[in-house]
Scaffold this active site. Structure first.
Site, PDB file in Angstrom:
ATOM      1  N   ASP A   1       0.844  -1.207   0.000  1.00  0.00           N
ATOM      2  CA  ASP A   1       0.000   0.000   0.000  1.00  0.00           C
ATOM      3  C   ASP A   1       0.880   1.258   0.000  1.00  0.00           C
ATOM      4  O   ASP A   1       0.566   2.257  -0.646  1.00  0.00           O
ATOM      5  CB  ASP A   1      -0.924  -0.004   1.226  1.00  0.00           C
ATOM      6  CG  ASP A   1      -1.788  -1.254   1.259  1.00  0.00           C
ATOM      7  OD1 ASP A   1      -2.304  -1.630   0.190  1.00  0.00           O
ATOM      8  OD2 ASP A   1      -1.921  -1.860   2.334  1.00  0.00           O
TER       9      ASP A   1
ATOM     10  N   HIS B   1      -5.456  -3.488   5.390  1.00  0.00           N
ATOM     11  CA  HIS B   1      -5.009  -3.808   4.025  1.00  0.00           C
ATOM     12  C   HIS B   1      -6.181  -4.326   3.197  1.00  0.00           C
ATOM     13  O   HIS B   1      -6.176  -5.465   2.738  1.00  0.00           O
ATOM     14  CB  HIS B   1      -3.868  -4.832   4.080  1.00  0.00           C
ATOM     15  CG  HIS B   1      -3.384  -5.240   2.721  1.00  0.00           C
ATOM     16  ND1 HIS B   1      -2.732  -4.375   1.870  1.00  0.00           N
ATOM     17  CD2 HIS B   1      -3.478  -6.411   2.044  1.00  0.00           C
ATOM     18  CE1 HIS B   1      -2.445  -5.000   0.739  1.00  0.00           C
ATOM     19  NE2 HIS B   1      -2.899  -6.235   0.818  1.00  0.00           N
TER      20      HIS B   1
HETATM   21  N1  NAI Z   1      -0.222  -8.347   1.712  1.00  0.00           N
HETATM   22  C1  NAI Z   1      -0.139  -8.001   0.444  1.00  0.00           C
HETATM   23  O1  NAI Z   1       0.266  -6.887   0.101  1.00  0.00           O
HETATM   24  C2  NAI Z   1      -0.538  -8.924  -0.640  1.00  0.00           C
HETATM   25  C3  NAI Z   1      -1.043 -10.147  -0.339  1.00  0.00           C
HETATM   26  N2  NAI Z   1      -1.376 -11.033  -1.324  1.00  0.00           N
HETATM   27  C4  NAI Z   1      -1.841 -12.347  -0.909  1.00  0.00           C
HETATM   28  O2  NAI Z   1      -0.760 -13.274  -1.066  1.00  0.00           O
HETATM   29  C5  NAI Z   1      -1.286 -14.598  -1.254  1.00  0.00           C
HETATM   30  C6  NAI Z   1      -0.676 -15.252  -2.467  1.00  0.00           C
HETATM   31  O3  NAI Z   1      -1.039 -14.531  -3.633  1.00  0.00           O
HETATM   32  P1  NAI Z   1      -0.601 -15.037  -5.069  1.00  0.00           P
HETATM   33  O4  NAI Z   1       0.873 -15.363  -5.036  1.00  0.00           O
HETATM   34  O5  NAI Z   1      -1.092 -14.075  -6.064  1.00  0.00           O
HETATM   35  O6  NAI Z   1      -1.472 -16.390  -5.176  1.00  0.00           O
HETATM   36  P2  NAI Z   1      -1.207 -17.654  -6.083  1.00  0.00           P
HETATM   37  O7  NAI Z   1      -2.537 -18.342  -6.157  1.00  0.00           O
HETATM   38  O8  NAI Z   1      -0.468 -17.282  -7.322  1.00  0.00           O
HETATM   39  O9  NAI Z   1      -0.194 -18.511  -5.204  1.00  0.00           O
HETATM   40  C7  NAI Z   1      -0.587 -19.154  -4.020  1.00  0.00           C
HETATM   41  C8  NAI Z   1       0.391 -20.289  -3.776  1.00  0.00           C
HETATM   42  O10 NAI Z   1       0.079 -20.914  -2.535  1.00  0.00           O
HETATM   43  C9  NAI Z   1       0.227 -22.312  -2.692  1.00  0.00           C
HETATM   44  N3  NAI Z   1      -0.594 -22.997  -1.658  1.00  0.00           N
HETATM   45  C10 NAI Z   1      -1.898 -23.302  -1.719  1.00  0.00           C
HETATM   46  N4  NAI Z   1      -2.282 -23.952  -0.618  1.00  0.00           N
HETATM   47  C11 NAI Z   1      -1.192 -24.055   0.181  1.00  0.00           C
HETATM   48  C12 NAI Z   1      -0.950 -24.639   1.463  1.00  0.00           C
HETATM   49  N5  NAI Z   1      -1.934 -25.255   2.135  1.00  0.00           N
HETATM   50  N6  NAI Z   1       0.281 -24.556   1.997  1.00  0.00           N
HETATM   51  C13 NAI Z   1       1.270 -23.935   1.321  1.00  0.00           C
HETATM   52  N7  NAI Z   1       1.105 -23.377   0.099  1.00  0.00           N
HETATM   53  C14 NAI Z   1      -0.116 -23.435  -0.468  1.00  0.00           C
HETATM   54  C15 NAI Z   1      -0.267 -22.585  -4.108  1.00  0.00           C
HETATM   55  O11 NAI Z   1       0.237 -23.801  -4.596  1.00  0.00           O
HETATM   56  C16 NAI Z   1       0.307 -21.380  -4.847  1.00  0.00           C
HETATM   57  O12 NAI Z   1       1.628 -21.640  -5.312  1.00  0.00           O
HETATM   58  C17 NAI Z   1      -2.800 -14.401  -1.362  1.00  0.00           C
HETATM   59  O13 NAI Z   1      -3.360 -14.619  -0.096  1.00  0.00           O
HETATM   60  C18 NAI Z   1      -2.931 -12.950  -1.768  1.00  0.00           C
HETATM   61  O14 NAI Z   1      -4.183 -12.429  -1.478  1.00  0.00           O
HETATM   62  C19 NAI Z   1      -1.187 -10.724  -2.637  1.00  0.00           C
HETATM   63  C20 NAI Z   1      -0.711  -9.481  -2.992  1.00  0.00           C
HETATM   64  C21 NAI Z   1      -0.376  -8.488  -2.017  1.00  0.00           C
HETATM   65  O1  OAA Z   2      -6.114  -7.701  -3.466  1.00  0.00           O
HETATM   66  C1  OAA Z   2      -5.466  -8.742  -3.316  1.00  0.00           C
HETATM   67  O2  OAA Z   2      -5.972  -9.861  -3.063  1.00  0.00           O
HETATM   68  C2  OAA Z   2      -3.976  -8.676  -3.442  1.00  0.00           C
HETATM   69  C3  OAA Z   2      -3.437  -7.662  -2.530  1.00  0.00           C
HETATM   70  O3  OAA Z   2      -3.583  -7.744  -1.327  1.00  0.00           O
HETATM   71  C4  OAA Z   2      -2.781  -6.494  -3.095  1.00  0.00           C
HETATM   72  O4  OAA Z   2      -2.410  -6.494  -4.272  1.00  0.00           O
HETATM   73  O5  OAA Z   2      -2.632  -5.529  -2.340  1.00  0.00           O
END
Ligand code: NAI
Ligand code: OAA
Length: 229
Positions: free
Chosen positions: A66, A93
């Protein structure tokens, strides 16, 4: 899909991972990126409490993305180099719980109220914009990795005794009446050294702060309920 829709899948995953952390590395600094951060951080706190390992100084919700977005959008509008920009982002967030404090942004720029409102909305909707554009194929993967690396690096600098390491993060907090809140945090050898206050807010930001509290509280309570039921 909103961050809240992710609750049903991620709450269970986070619970399992936190049980493993409590067992195998109870002193770790935990940087929680999994969404919805507004709920997964309270879930982690409850799991650690159950295991007797909870240390509020060691649990962080990663809200750095953010800040990255707020800095980028502000730099574009203010026509200043992004590397020189600082903007605190407080609250949580997700959507309106993300509150960028552009009134405290440096370097100062003379932006209109309309421009500041548009920048605020863009920052609040940045994640959702990417999720929708990727249409079911994940989220802001690379910028999340970038933001996660910045925050993890800041934690390591703190652990290594570098002074005045300050980043925004969603932590246990007394800055407002909510039990968890994102604000500037001083990082040190034990994790959180000090949770810093909000500083002076513009009327628009004061309004945003009051508006975000019910939604943020409900997400926090949802996490606590999940972990304690
Ligand atoms: N805090 C932040 O700023 C942000 C948070 N996120 C969050 O990060 C997380 C991941 O996002 P992406 O990489 O885009 O998702 P993605 O779907 O591309 O990757 C998720 C990964 O987690 C793995 N996975 C699924 N179940 C699992 C388990 N039980 N144990 C271990 N690994 C497991 C999957 O195989 C996959 O490789 C989501 O919760 C998303 O909302 C995403 C962007 C920003
Ligand atoms: O919106 C989402 O799920 C991914 C996220 O947290 C971000 O990009 O800030």
């Amino acid at each position: 899909m909103t961050r809240d829709d992710l609750f049903n899948i991620n709450a269970g995953i986070v619970k399992g991972l936190c049980e493993a952390i409590a067992k195998h590395c109870p002193k770790a600094l935990v940087n929680m990126i999994s969404n919805p951060v507004n709920s997964t951080v309270p879930i982690a706190a409850e799991i650690f409490k159950k295991a007797g390992t909870y240390d509020p100084k060691r649990l962080f919700g990663v809200t750095t993305l953010d800040v990255v977005r707020a800095k980028t959008f502000y730099a574009g509008k203010a026509m200043v180099p992004v590397a020189e920009v600082n903007v605190p982002v407080v609250g949580g967030h997700a959507g309106i719980t993300i509150l960028p404090l552009f009134s405290q942004a440096t370097p100062k720029a003379n932006l209109s109220d309309e421009e500041l409102t548009a920048l605020t909305k863009r920052t609040q909707d940045g994640g959702t914009e990417v999720v929708e554009a990727k249409a079911g194929k994940g989220s802001a993967t690379l910028s999340m990795a970038y933001a996660g690396a910045i925050f993890a690096d800041a934690c390591l600098k703190g652990l290594n005794g570098v002074p005045d390491v300050i980043e925004c993060s969603f932590v246990q907090s007394t800055v407002t009446e909510l039990p968890f809140f994102a604000s500037k945090v001083r990082l040190g050898k034990n994790g959180v050294e000090e949770v810093l206050g909000l500083g002076p807010l513009s009327d628009y930001e004061k309004e945003g702060l009051e508006k975000l509290k019910p939604e943020l509280l409900s997400s926090i309570e949802k996490g606590i309920k999940f972990a304690t039921q």
